[in-house]
Design a protein around this motif. Structure first.
Motif, short mmCIF file in Angstrom:
data_model
loop_
_atom_site.label_atom_id
_atom_site.label_comp_id
_atom_site.label_asym_id
_atom_site.label_seq_id
_atom_site.Cartn_x
_atom_site.Cartn_y
_atom_site.Cartn_z
N ARG A 19 -0.91 5.99 1.13
CA ARG A 19 -0.70 4.96 0.21
C ARG A 19 0.39 4.09 0.62
NH1 ARG A 19 4.00 6.34 -2.74
NH2 ARG A 19 3.15 5.61 -4.72
N ALA A 20 0.56 2.95 0.00
CA ALA A 20 1.66 2.10 0.43
C ALA A 20 2.78 2.23 -0.61
CB ALA A 20 0.99 0.50 0.36
N GLU A 21 3.93 2.25 -0.28
CA GLU A 21 5.21 2.27 -0.92
C GLU A 21 6.16 1.27 -0.85
OE1 GLU A 21 7.73 3.81 -3.90
OE2 GLU A 21 5.59 4.77 -3.39
N PRO A 22 6.41 0.49 -1.95
CA PRO A 22 7.66 -0.49 -1.73
C PRO A 22 8.96 -0.03 -1.97
CG PRO A 22 6.35 -0.53 -3.98
CD PRO A 22 5.78 0.38 -3.31
N PHE A 23 9.69 -0.43 -1.12
CA PHE A 23 11.13 0.20 -1.00
C PHE A 23 12.05 -1.01 -1.05
CE2 PHE A 23 8.70 3.42 0.91
CZ PHE A 23 9.73 4.66 1.00
N THR A 24 12.14 -1.08 -2.75
CA THR A 24 12.96 -2.25 -2.89
C THR A 24 14.17 -2.17 -3.78
OG1 THR A 24 11.55 -2.76 -4.87
CG2 THR A 24 10.76 -3.96 -2.98
N ALA A 25 14.12 -0.59 -4.64
CA ALA A 25 15.29 -0.54 -5.49
C ALA A 25 15.39 0.92 -5.32
CB ALA A 25 14.98 -1.28 -6.74
N GLY A 26 16.40 1.49 -6.17
CA GLY A 26 16.52 2.93 -6.51
C GLY A 26 17.61 3.57 -5.40
N GLY A 27 18.36 3.17 -4.70
CA GLY A 27 19.20 3.56 -3.59
C GLY A 27 18.60 3.76 -2.47
N TYR A 28 19.21 4.18 -1.32
CA TYR A 28 18.89 4.31 0.13
C TYR A 28 17.59 5.18 0.14
CZ TYR A 28 22.74 1.36 1.70
OH TYR A 28 23.72 0.51 2.15
N ARG A 29 16.69 5.08 1.10
CA ARG A 29 15.57 6.06 1.12
C ARG A 29 15.73 6.42 2.52
NH1 ARG A 29 11.83 5.22 -2.85
NH2 ARG A 29 12.77 4.32 -4.60
N PHE A 30 15.87 7.88 2.78
CA PHE A 30 15.74 8.38 4.12
C PHE A 30 14.41 9.09 4.33
CE2 PHE A 30 16.55 12.34 6.75
CZ PHE A 30 16.60 11.94 7.86
N LEU A 31 13.68 8.48 5.44
CA LEU A 31 12.34 8.80 5.66
C LEU A 31 12.27 10.03 6.67
CD1 LEU A 31 12.21 6.07 4.08
CD2 LEU A 31 10.05 5.74 5.48
N LEU A 32 11.59 11.11 6.25
CA LEU A 32 11.53 12.16 7.28
C LEU A 32 10.16 12.55 7.54
CD1 LEU A 32 12.57 14.30 9.07
CD2 LEU A 32 12.94 15.79 7.09
N PRO A 33 9.34 12.04 8.37
CA PRO A 33 7.93 12.42 8.72
C PRO A 33 7.85 13.90 9.21
CG PRO A 33 8.39 10.30 9.73
CD PRO A 33 9.94 11.16 9.54
N LEU A 34 6.87 14.72 8.52
CA LEU A 34 6.81 15.66 8.86
C LEU A 34 5.37 16.14 9.77
CD1 LEU A 34 7.05 17.33 5.47
CD2 LEU A 34 8.80 17.26 7.41
N HIS A 35 4.31 15.13 9.41
CA HIS A 35 2.94 15.15 10.24
C HIS A 35 2.51 13.82 9.99
CE1 HIS A 35 -0.96 16.78 11.77
NE2 HIS A 35 -1.53 16.21 10.75
N GLY A 36 1.69 13.28 10.92
CA GLY A 36 1.18 11.92 11.08
C GLY A 36 2.00 10.86 11.35
N GLU A 37 1.79 9.63 10.84
CA GLU A 37 2.72 8.47 11.09
C GLU A 37 3.00 7.59 10.01
OE1 GLU A 37 2.32 5.84 14.78
OE2 GLU A 37 1.01 5.10 13.33
N LEU A 38 4.03 6.99 9.87
CA LEU A 38 4.43 5.91 8.77
C LEU A 38 4.43 4.72 9.37
CD1 LEU A 38 7.24 8.05 6.95
CD2 LEU A 38 4.80 8.13 6.20
N LEU A 39 3.93 3.80 8.85
CA LEU A 39 3.83 2.39 9.19
C LEU A 39 4.86 1.55 8.70
CD1 LEU A 39 3.02 0.01 11.15
CD2 LEU A 39 1.14 -0.20 9.71
N MET A 40 5.81 1.09 8.99
CA MET A 40 6.87 0.43 8.09
C MET A 40 6.80 -1.27 8.19
SD MET A 40 10.30 2.76 8.86
CE MET A 40 11.29 1.98 7.57
#
Length: 263
Positions: A19-40
């Motif tokens: 899924r695609a996730e917008p990161f626009t509000a709600g605090g800082y987000r720390f991304l920790l990939p466990l498996h596969g790949e995240l495309l920012m």
């Protein structure tokens, strides 16, 4: 997407869907990939995160994160004041955080542990654990961006030189590999060696060439071919070794061996 957080300000979410996730509000987000790949995706630019790397996303960053199937990642939401009180960051994501060594690995291990033990933690315990994680995460980010002091650079240079001497024969030795093993950023290593007038690549080549020269002069290696000597000291071929050796010492490996045997 499984929410592992509680009603407090901190949240910990396990994302498992494509899924695609917008990161626009709600605090800082720390991304920790466990498996596969995240495309920012941000402002027409791409950054990729996989296991072993992490990212810290400011609340106002116009960013979309797409998970490549199959992918799993932990996303920790941190209250803005918890980060802004410790760091002065630009409104852009911090990507490529090394989570395989040093403080980065400690942070990643703690986030995974909190996710695994969430059901056994009370809300105060969960928030306290997230407080410690945030503190260490900010230290890791600050250490990555803060220019090291001259004293620290001298220490880094000494450790790097010793590491290169001990691993010169490893064909996979690079500045990036050194940084991962030693728990420093590649930039710290580059700055330390820059003060000494060299680079990670040049230091590795110099140490390998000195090692080859010593072995050519050693009677115990007189029956080792130049090709085998090249491969044993991290060079791709005998011709690559000969070219670099002549550039450095003004003589070919075979000529040096011949002169040494004549003496």
């Amino acid at each position: 997407m499984d929410d592992l957080g509680g009603p407090g300000a901190y949240r910990l979410v396990l994302c498992t869907a494509d899924r695609a996730e917008p990161f626009t509000a709600g605090g800082y987000r720390f991304l920790l990939p466990l498996h596969g790949e995240l495309l920012m995706l941000q402002d027409g630019r791409e950054a990729r995160l996989g296991p072993g790397t992490g990212g810290l996303v400011p609340p106002a960053a116009p960013l979309r994160v797409v998970q490549r199937r199959p992918a799993r990642a932990l996303v920790m939401t941190i209250p803005v004041h918890e980060v802004d009180g410790r760091l002065d960051l630009p409104p852009r994501p911090v990507t490529g955080l090394d989570l395989t060594a040093g403080l980065g690995r400690v942070v990643a291990d703690m986030v995974r542990a909190v996710g695994e033990e969430r059901d056994t933690l009370s809300e105060p315990q969960f928030d306290a654990a997230c407080d410690r994680i945030t503190e260490l995460l900010c230290l890791a980010v600050a250490g990555r961006h803060r220019p090291p002091s001259p004293g620290h650079l001298a220490e880094v240079e000494a450790v790097v030189r010793r590491y290169v001497r001990e691993h010169a024969t490893d064909p996979g030795l690079t500045g990036t590999a050194m940084a991962q093993d030693l728990g420093w950023s590649l930039r710290q290593i580059q700055l330390a060696l820059q003060r000494a007038g060299t680079t990670p690549r040049e230091l590795i080549r110099e140490e390998r060439l000195r090692l080859v020269r010593d072995r050519l002069r050693n009677p115990l290696y007189r029956h080792v071919t130049i090709t085998d000597l090249a491969h044993a000291t991290g060079f791709s071929s005998a011709s690559a070794l000969s070219h670099a050796f002549r550039q450095r010492f003004g003589i070919s490996p075979r000529e040096l061996r011949r002169r040494t045997a004549h003496r």
